[in-house]
Motif scaffolding. Structure first.
Motif, PDB file in Angstrom:
ATOM      1  N   SER A   1       0.846  -1.192   0.000  1.00 45.24           N
ATOM      2  CA  SER A   1       0.000   0.000   0.000  1.00 45.24           C
ATOM      3  C   SER A   1       0.881   1.241   0.000  1.00 45.24           C
ATOM      4  O   SER A   1       2.082   1.172   0.273  1.00 45.24           O
ATOM      5  N   VAL A   2       0.274   2.391  -0.305  1.00 45.47           N
ATOM      6  CA  VAL A   2       0.965   3.684  -0.259  1.00 45.47           C
ATOM      7  C   VAL A   2       0.253   4.528   0.787  1.00 45.47           C
ATOM      8  O   VAL A   2      -0.911   4.893   0.614  1.00 45.47           O
ATOM      9  N   THR A   3       0.939   4.845   1.853  1.00 44.56           N
ATOM     10  CA  THR A   3       0.306   5.559   2.962  1.00 44.56           C
ATOM     11  C   THR A   3       0.678   7.035   3.029  1.00 44.56           C
ATOM     12  O   THR A   3       0.031   7.802   3.731  1.00 44.56           O
ATOM     13  N   ASP A   4       1.724   7.436   2.291  1.00 44.10           N
ATOM     14  CA  ASP A   4       2.184   8.817   2.306  1.00 44.10           C
ATOM     15  C   ASP A   4       1.469   9.593   1.193  1.00 44.10           C
ATOM     16  O   ASP A   4       1.634   9.299   0.001  1.00 44.10           O
ATOM     17  N   LYS A   5       0.649  10.585   1.570  1.00 45.13           N
ATOM     18  CA  LYS A   5      -0.113  11.343   0.571  1.00 45.13           C
ATOM     19  C   LYS A   5       0.795  12.131  -0.371  1.00 45.13           C
ATOM     20  O   LYS A   5       0.451  12.343  -1.532  1.00 45.13           O
ATOM     21  N   ARG A   6       1.932  12.568   0.122  1.00 42.29           N
ATOM     22  CA  ARG A   6       2.867  13.302  -0.733  1.00 42.29           C
ATOM     23  C   ARG A   6       3.404  12.395  -1.845  1.00 42.29           C
ATOM     24  O   ARG A   6       3.494  12.796  -3.010  1.00 42.29           O
ATOM     25  N   ILE A   7       3.724  11.150  -1.479  1.00 43.82           N
ATOM     26  CA  ILE A   7       4.208  10.194  -2.479  1.00 43.82           C
ATOM     27  C   ILE A   7       3.108   9.881  -3.482  1.00 43.82           C
ATOM     28  O   ILE A   7       3.344   9.773  -4.689  1.00 43.82           O
ATOM     29  N   ALA A   8       1.868   9.748  -2.980  1.00 46.62           N
ATOM     30  CA  ALA A   8       0.743   9.464  -3.865  1.00 46.62           C
ATOM     31  C   ALA A   8       0.556  10.586  -4.884  1.00 46.62           C
ATOM     32  O   ALA A   8       0.353  10.340  -6.084  1.00 46.62           O
ATOM     33  N   ARG A   9       0.653  11.817  -4.405  1.00 48.23           N
ATOM     34  CA  ARG A   9       0.466  12.963  -5.314  1.00 48.23           C
ATOM     35  C   ARG A   9       1.583  13.023  -6.350  1.00 48.23           C
ATOM     36  O   ARG A   9       1.339  13.214  -7.542  1.00 48.23           O
ATOM     37  N   ARG A  10       2.810  12.851  -5.909  1.00 44.20           N
ATOM     38  CA  ARG A  10       3.941  12.893  -6.839  1.00 44.20           C
ATOM     39  C   ARG A  10       3.831  11.794  -7.879  1.00 44.20           C
ATOM     40  O   ARG A  10       4.120  12.011  -9.058  1.00 44.20           O
ATOM     41  N   HIS A  11       3.430  10.620  -7.447  1.00 46.73           N
ATOM     42  CA  HIS A  11       3.328   9.494  -8.383  1.00 46.73           C
ATOM     43  C   HIS A  11       2.297   9.778  -9.470  1.00 46.73           C
ATOM     44  O   HIS A  11       2.558   9.552 -10.656  1.00 46.73           O
ATOM     45  N   ARG A  12       1.148  10.275  -9.061  1.00 46.81           N
ATOM     46  CA  ARG A  12       0.102  10.547 -10.054  1.00 46.81           C
ATOM     47  C   ARG A  12       0.504  11.683 -10.997  1.00 46.81           C
ATOM     48  O   ARG A  12       0.104  11.694 -12.150  1.00 46.81           O
ATOM     49  N   MET A  13       1.271  12.629 -10.499  1.00 43.48           N
ATOM     50  CA  MET A  13       1.670  13.761 -11.336  1.00 43.48           C
ATOM     51  C   MET A  13       2.722  13.371 -12.379  1.00 43.48           C
ATOM     52  O   MET A  13       2.833  14.010 -13.424  1.00 43.48           O
ATOM     53  N   THR A  14       3.487  12.323 -12.100  1.00 46.67           N
ATOM     54  CA  THR A  14       4.600  11.978 -12.994  1.00 46.67           C
ATOM     55  C   THR A  14       4.425  10.622 -13.659  1.00 46.67           C
ATOM     56  O   THR A  14       5.343  10.131 -14.313  1.00 46.67           O
ATOM     57  N   MET A  15       3.256  10.032 -13.538  1.00 46.33           N
ATOM     58  CA  MET A  15       3.032   8.708 -14.102  1.00 46.33           C
ATOM     59  C   MET A  15       3.173   8.734 -15.623  1.00 46.33           C
ATOM     60  O   MET A  15       2.776   9.682 -16.285  1.00 46.33           O
ATOM     61  N   GLY A  16       3.747   7.670 -16.164  1.00 44.35           N
ATOM     62  CA  GLY A  16       3.894   7.572 -17.618  1.00 44.35           C
ATOM     63  C   GLY A  16       5.302   7.160 -17.980  1.00 44.35           C
ATOM     64  O   GLY A  16       6.207   7.111 -17.129  1.00 44.35           O
ATOM     65  N   THR A  17       5.498   6.857 -19.253  1.00 49.08           N
ATOM     66  CA  THR A  17       6.805   6.400 -19.719  1.00 49.08           C
ATOM     67  C   THR A  17       7.375   7.283 -20.817  1.00 49.08           C
ATOM     68  O   THR A  17       8.434   6.987 -21.364  1.00 49.08           O
ATOM     69  N   ILE A  18       6.663   8.361 -21.183  1.00 46.86           N
ATOM     70  CA  ILE A  18       7.161   9.262 -22.212  1.00 46.86           C
ATOM     71  C   ILE A  18       8.215  10.165 -21.592  1.00 46.86           C
ATOM     72  O   ILE A  18       7.934  10.897 -20.640  1.00 46.86           O
ATOM     73  N   THR A  19       9.422  10.125 -22.119  1.00 40.96           N
ATOM     74  CA  THR A  19      10.504  10.949 -21.591  1.00 40.96           C
ATOM     75  C   THR A  19      11.142  11.732 -22.720  1.00 40.96           C
ATOM     76  O   THR A  19      11.230  11.270 -23.853  1.00 40.96           O
ATOM     77  N   SER A  20      11.565  12.920 -22.422  1.00 46.05           N
ATOM     78  CA  SER A  20      12.263  13.754 -23.409  1.00 46.05           C
ATOM     79  C   SER A  20      12.931  14.893 -22.652  1.00 46.05           C
ATOM     80  O   SER A  20      12.737  15.066 -21.445  1.00 46.05           O
TER      81      SER A  20
END
Length: 829
Positions: free
Chosen positions: A467-486
């Protein structure tokens, strides 16, 4: 005939369209609960085959045709640009059939209040991207949202296959199949060779029906042959010199899509066409991925209603969008691949039974051979394969966090359950227990080297559940999700006015206030840079730079290279029209004759090697025809091996046909030594030894680190610069290299460098092919038509007090005079 069949028959009849057998086959297979892959030419009705299959299956099982079902179908598109067009087509056809289905899209462009509403209730059909789907899976309510899902359609599957986005989607589909075991998964593609492998990746290796379109569209592939052809061409030297005949071609058609291979080239051609026809100011538009979304949507709408004569575009208009009014496609430069050529040609006609047409415009003489080669392969039905990726642990790490986050409110996801899901994805079917345990340790502790840093402890493992219990980690993860990099993209905005789009940070970093550049079809003057935004105003000075975006190093495919070798062998044997009557080969007969007289035209089973002596030293030209990226690795490898035999230092250049090594040392290489330099033995060890593998791996690690969650690129509005992200990832790379040398992400970075940067598998295949070939070593008196472009590549990259173009022009005149002297012709001016 059932009521459903009669309804479909009436809909097609009202448009005077025929229902093809492959469409009926798809409808029956879908209704029978099967999954599969529809492979049919562009414009022959794949979308209707999949969409009506889903509608028909629902109709046959529904008690109320007027009901609005919950989410029943997911439609996955690889590009945001396709989502709006696809949504409109699905909406209109459902309404015309009298159905109450709701159809909406959800991408990065969707407004936040719509996304919030969709989290409570999704439409009957949702058009979305892999990234947006994974974001939905990160929410606790995802099992309810997808509780009635019956099918998934993946549009343009070939564009996702063999990419990390495809792997990301495979993992998402594995989750959906766990939620809905009877889920039907269908892929659509027009240009794939390895259909069984592509289907297995899509369905997770389950039962799969491959349905081929029975009505292949006719594709006419022609070349614009210049009135005069230089016998010593070099890449891009024709530039926009063929604007006049292109204008003539535009005048012959109502609407044309003019494709270029790079965004920079699109900007230049857009300007050249407007200079030639300023009266077409409101009839010629520009479209590429770096332009503002609003600008692109306006262009797409103008294409659809037929108000534009020409749109200059890149791959941003390659796929799926249905532009029926377009009756001509023009390709600037070599298509580099057969599938790409057919995909772009299919943008014209784009209706069942209507022939597609594409006119290819060479940017140098040898591209005429590439055009003829692409046509030959297309006529044979031979296109490139797309090999699925496997075992990407950075994508797996991101997915584990996503799944843990999506199940946190329910006490987390069981480790064994998640492992079973992951292994059901084709990309992770061979995932070992050790790799799985390492990845779990990485997301829960940061691995052995980073365990002391709390920010890397993103997932909590408690009693066998994640599980993910840290809300800060949850927010960061959702903001940066994906595999497109440049590289970080900088917005381009007028000082007083709207946003024009984005350019890469590395380009803007090279400019100073007052410098002029060409972008969005306009001459712009840089005023200032602030907060990742480049503020500009309209410029009046004509001297300008053109942004060059990453991704412009496009190499010819192996399929195309094989046909090029065939055609050159035919010319060697005196057949200048080829077995299929290629006019392009006849057009460059003079060029090929000079090559044959001064050196040789290689046979398909030969490696041509040219040794030329000049004031610069000794030049060795090798022609494996393996593509630019593979030649970068080959040139470094061969130079390193030859330098071990004889003390020498080399400079080199590469192109799609071969590479040049030049040295001032007076060295000779025997046939046995040349063979040893091209040996496939100890390839991996030697290639890593001759390259700055550590530095290349560090660069590749930046993308891996971002996907895996090791570095954070910042929140919207406060993103870190590319330099900051590189510094952060570089620091992590150094720490892992020093304290955790066996870190699996470091190994992945090395593998990706070999394959992505140097096309290791293609290098190995080339060396194995060369080991079975005979060597054809010649000693031409001067640069040959094949060698000259490589010499130009190197000269252009050197810093010189004189203009490199002037130097090239002088060399061209000298070579042309020598060629004319040999043939007794008068010297051409």
């Amino acid at each position: 005939m059932t009521d459903v069949d009669a309804r479909f028959e009436a809909w097609f009849a009202a448009r005077d369209w025929e229902i093809f057998d492959f469409q009926r086959e798809t409808w029956a297979a879908y209704a029978n609960g099967e999954s599969g892959l529809i492979h049919a030419p562009t414009g022959t009705g794949k979308t209707l085959a999949a969409w009506f299959a889903a509608l028909g299956a629902w109709l046959k099982n529904s008690d109320d045709d007027n009901a609005t079902p919950p989410l029943t179908l997911l439609w996955i598109t690889p590009l945001r640009a396709l989502a709006a067009d696809t949504t409109a087509h699905l909406q209109s056809s459902a309404a015309e059939l009298g159905l109450s289905w709701t159809v909406e899209r959800r991408t990065g462009d969707t407004k936040s209040h719509i996304k919030a509403r969709q989290r409570k209730k999704l439409p009957s059909a949702l058009v979305t991207t892999p990234e947006s789907l994974c974001l939905l899976l990160s929410y606790a309510e995802h099992d309810t949202l997808f509780g009635h899902l019956d099918g998934v359609v993946v549009d343009e599957w070939h564009e996702l296959l063999s990419t990390k986005r495809g792997v990301q989607l495979e993992l998402a589909l594995a989750r959906l199949r766990a939620l809905r075991p009877e889920l039907k998964t269908w892929g659509l593609s027009a240009t794939l060779a390895n259909l069984d492998e592509a289907g297995a990746a899509l369905t997770g290796g389950g039962a799969m029906r491959c349905i081929r379109g029975a009505m292949p569209a006719t594709t006419h592939i022609d070349a614009l042959i210049p009135a005069t052809i230089d016998r010593f061409p070099w890449a891009g030297h024709l530039g926009t010199q063929l604007v006049a005949p292109v204008i003539t071609a535009l005048e012959s058609a109502a609407t044309t899509l003019l494709f270029t291979n790079t965004r920079s080239q699109a900007e230049l051609w857009h300007q050249a066409l407007l200079r030639a026809r300023p009266d077409w100011l409101d009839k010629i538009a520009l479209h590429h991925g770096s332009l503002d979304r609003g600008l692109r949507e306006r262009v797409e709408a103008m294409i659809a209603d037929g108000t534009l004569r020409c749109v200059v575009a890149t791959s941003s208009l390659d796929l799926g969008v249905d532009f029926s009014p377009v009756d001509q496609v023009i390709q600037i430069g070599s298509p580099k691949g057969v599938a790409r050529l057919l995909q772009r040609a299919g943008r014209s006609g784009h209706r069942p039974g209507v022939a597609s047409r594409i006119l290819c415009v060479p940017t140098h003489a040898f591209e005429l051979v590439e055009i003829a080669a692409a046509r030959r392969k297309a006529q044979r039905g031979e296109v490139e394969a797309r090999t699925p990726l496997s075992g990407a642990l950075d994508v797996l790490s991101q997915h584990i966090v996503t799944r843990a986050l999506g199940c946190t409110s329910a006490g987390g996801v069981a480790v064994e359950q998640l492992l079973a899901e992951v292994r059901s994805a084709h990309a992770y079917r061979d995932l070992s227990d050790a790799q799985w345990q390492w990845t779990l340790d990485f997301v829960t502790r940061g691995g052995s080297a980073l365990a002391a840093y709390p920010e890397f402890q993103r997932v909590v493992l408690d009693n066998g559940r994640l599980s993910v219990t840290d809300k800060r980690i949850a927010r960061r993860h959702r903001m940066t999700m994906g595999t497109i990099t440049s590289d970080a993209a900088m917005s381009v905005k007028f000082l007083k006015g709207g946003r024009l789009g984005t350019v890469e940070e590395r380009f803007i970093a090279q400019l100073r206030p007052g410098d002029v550049f060409l972008f969005s079809g306009r001459l712009l003057e840089l005023v200032r840079v602030r907060d990742l935004t480049a503020y500009v105003r309209a410029a009046t000075r004509k001297n300008r730079q053109v942004p060059r975006w990453a991704g412009g190093r496009m190499a010819i495919s192996g399929t195309l290279a094989d046909a090029i070798r065939e055609l050159l062998e035919a010319a060697r044997d005196g057949d200048y029209r080829g077995s299929r009557g290629e006019p392009e080969l006849a057009a460059i007969r003079d060029l090929l004759e000079v090559q044959r007289r001064w050196s040789a035209l290689p046979a398909a089973d030969e490696l041509l090697v040219e040794h030329v002596t000049s004031r610069e030293g000794r030049h060795w030209f090798f022609y494996p025809f393996a593509g630019r990226l593979a030649h970068e690795g080959l040139s470094a490898l061969v130079a390193w091996r030859l330098a071990r035999m004889h003390a020498a230092s080399f400079r080199f250049s590469v192109n799609d046909y071969g590479f040049e090594l030049v040295t001032r040392n007076k060295v000779e290489f025997s046939g046995d030594e040349l063979r040893a330099a091209f040996s496939p033995v100890a390839l991996m060890e030697d290639l890593l030894a001759c390259l700055n593998a550590a530095e290349l791996s560090k660069r590749a690690f930046r993308d891996i680190a971002r996907i895996a969650g090791l570095v954070f690129s910042g929140y919207p509005g406060s993103q870190k610069s590319a330099r900051q992200v590189q510094a952060s990832s570089g620091l992590v790379f150094d720490v892992l290299t020093r304290y955790d040398a066996d870190n699996l992400l470091l190994g992945q970075a090395r593998r990706e460098v070999l394959e992505r940067e140097l096309e290791f598998n293609r290098v190995r295949a080339a060396l194995e092919r060369i080991s079975a070939q005979s060597l054809c070593v010649t000693n031409p008196p001067r640069l040959t038509p094949l060698g000259f472009p490589l010499w130009v590549e190197r000269v252009a990259s050197q810093v010189s007090n004189e203009s490199w173009r002037d130097r090239v022009e002088r060399m061209t005149v000298q070579l042309e005079k020598a060629a004319d002297k040999n043939t007794g012709k008068s010297v051409r001016k």
